[in-house]
Design an enzyme around this catalytic site. Sequence first.
Site, PDB file in Angstrom:
ATOM      1  N   ASP A  80      -4.331   3.707   2.837  1.00 44.80           N
ATOM      2  CA  ASP A  80      -5.716   3.294   3.052  1.00 44.80           C
ATOM      3  C   ASP A  80      -5.837   1.827   3.481  1.00 44.80           C
ATOM      4  OD1 ASP A  80      -5.138   1.960   0.711  1.00 44.80           O
ATOM      5  OD2 ASP A  80      -6.791   2.814  -0.459  1.00 44.80           O
ATOM      6  N   GLU A 123      -6.864 -21.694 -15.977  1.00 48.24           N
ATOM      7  CA  GLU A 123      -7.207 -22.388 -14.738  1.00 48.24           C
ATOM      8  C   GLU A 123      -8.317 -23.393 -15.049  1.00 48.24           C
ATOM      9  OE1 GLU A 123      -8.934 -21.251 -10.315  1.00 48.24           O
ATOM     10  OE2 GLU A 123      -9.848 -20.388 -12.104  1.00 48.24           O
ATOM     11  N   ASP A 147      -9.131 -17.088 -15.874  1.00 51.30           N
ATOM     12  CA  ASP A 147      -9.870 -17.598 -14.734  1.00 51.30           C
ATOM     13  C   ASP A 147     -10.974 -18.545 -15.199  1.00 51.30           C
ATOM     14  OD1 ASP A 147     -10.488 -17.271 -11.787  1.00 51.30           O
ATOM     15  OD2 ASP A 147     -12.403 -16.609 -12.610  1.00 51.30           O
ATOM     16  N   ASP A 190      -1.854  -1.400  -3.887  1.00 48.99           N
ATOM     17  CA  ASP A 190      -2.132  -0.676  -5.130  1.00 48.99           C
ATOM     18  C   ASP A 190      -1.031  -0.924  -6.146  1.00 48.99           C
ATOM     19  OD1 ASP A 190      -0.010   1.243  -4.324  1.00 48.99           O
ATOM     20  OD2 ASP A 190      -1.509   1.918  -2.875  1.00 48.99           O
ATOM     21  N   ASP A 247       0.843  -1.199   0.000  1.00 51.66           N
ATOM     22  CA  ASP A 247       0.000   0.000   0.000  1.00 51.66           C
ATOM     23  C   ASP A 247       0.876   1.246   0.000  1.00 51.66           C
ATOM     24  OD1 ASP A 247      -1.956   1.953   0.427  1.00 51.66           O
ATOM     25  OD2 ASP A 247      -1.972   1.615   2.596  1.00 51.66           O
TER      26      ASP A 247
END
Length: 552
Positions: A36, A280, A211, A40, A32
């Site tokens: 927050d 996957e 995915d 990121d 981060d």
Amino acid sequence: MATEVQNKAAGADADWWRGAVIYQIYPRSFQDTTGDGLGDIKGITQRLPHVASLGVDAIWLSPFFTSPMADMGYDVSDYCNVDPMFGTLADFDEMMVEAHRLGLKVIIDQVISHTSDRHPWFIESRTSRTNPKADWFVWADPKPDGTAPTNWLSIFGGPGWEWDGVRKQYYMHNFLISQPDLNFHNPDVQDAMLDTVKFWLERGVDGFRLDTVNYYFHDKQLRNNPPMVYDTDGAGMETDTNPYSMQNHLYDKTQPENIGFLKRFRALLDSYDDRASVGEVGDGPRSLNTLALYTTGNDKLHMCYTFDLLGPAFSASYIRKVMQTVLDTVVNGWVCWAFSNHDVVRHVTRFIEDPAEQDRVAKLSASLISVLRGSICLYQGEELGLTEAELSFEDLRDPYGIRFWPAFKGRDGCRTPMVWDSKAPHAGFTEGATTWLPVPTEHAARAVDAQEKLADSVLAHYRATFAFRKSHPALVDGDMTFIETNQDLLAFVREKGGEKLLFVFNLTREPQKFTLPSRFGSVMPVDMPGFVSKLENGVVALDTVDVFCARV
């Protein structure tokens, strides 16, 4: 920017992915930079030198697209933008430049079997049965008694259908109710999804992790799935807690039409230099056969992985069974192996029998996966030997874990923040007051800075192991042949050109002896990082959780 990045990504090695080591980054939990408590993209850029120092070839980023985050980004509402919680497209471009500068390829998660229910396509589709996108999702009328069209179930619990009062129809969802399935039988849907792939190709992305790649198509006749007694040995999920496992999923996924789309996808990638794909495959006991179908030939996916090594089984007999099946069924395709990822309990926790063996099991599992035939995915924190975090129900953010608590604790235990600085608040993950998931104290003690100081750390072992792998071409893409043994040992040869290496793994908690086959004649022991086995008069003495390597 896009053209510059694309040109930097292009090269002469179209097969860079074959035998590659890929490091998975879970952006929400990596670093981060805003305070927050959420990771990121700028944080990823900041920490890329650590990733490069491991000797890996590529990074795989879990989803960072615009999303309401009902399923932590696997519910996409805009495929061509970065969610503000992660940053901007400009941040992504800067990350790409830094990755390529460090010699790292970039693979991104492409979640195209379903969208978020907040995606503009679905918002339009549900307004009527006649709008331009009415057939973009899987809609069906109820049975005469008002129940769902089929008996299909959601992986996340309950029926795989949800009633919509506006259209007065059910829509299909393999996952959350807020993740409606796209209708890939519609060519316009295929075109739209390939356009989103092209968007990232133009930005220089080197590859895609697809995915749930076998979930794109459903049975057009909407036939019910038959029941099945499910063999969970080695499975990745806690399937015995979920009724989804009680069905034989013949009709809600893995349909033959998928092959045609995968060929279109591959043709698009092949129109760019040096791009790759990894799928996957979750198909129960058929997973390895599906993997073979999707990767055999040069016109579909470059490689796939399954959940076969993502379960609790860590025995020589089980690993040989899986590997031999691959060698027998995957003719000229390619497999990608992983022991951990963002969906399963961390493998050190799954494999250890005693907390005292944590480091040894972490090191041996790294050595084992690095010499199997195939490419490798490792998951952030794996190089530190991190265990699964123990979280309370109040800490959970994973909808799957919340749904099946307490029988199954969900996936948050493997998604806790990465640990960088053992002395800093939140182990250096953030300078903010809180984190989206807690940082376990035992993880902080194993942070990168603490292990950097130790020559025999798990981190040092990973670096040495991947250097060892790269120094032996037979380990990158050489052949693999198993050796018969009546002991619970995993013995095989990796061979390419003039190099021939014998490996013997003892995964048991008892010392073992292995008599070298007479056909090998004299052998020359090879030191593997972190392990020293003894060879005397043709007999190898293996300690508990140990490995022997030799040139033959």
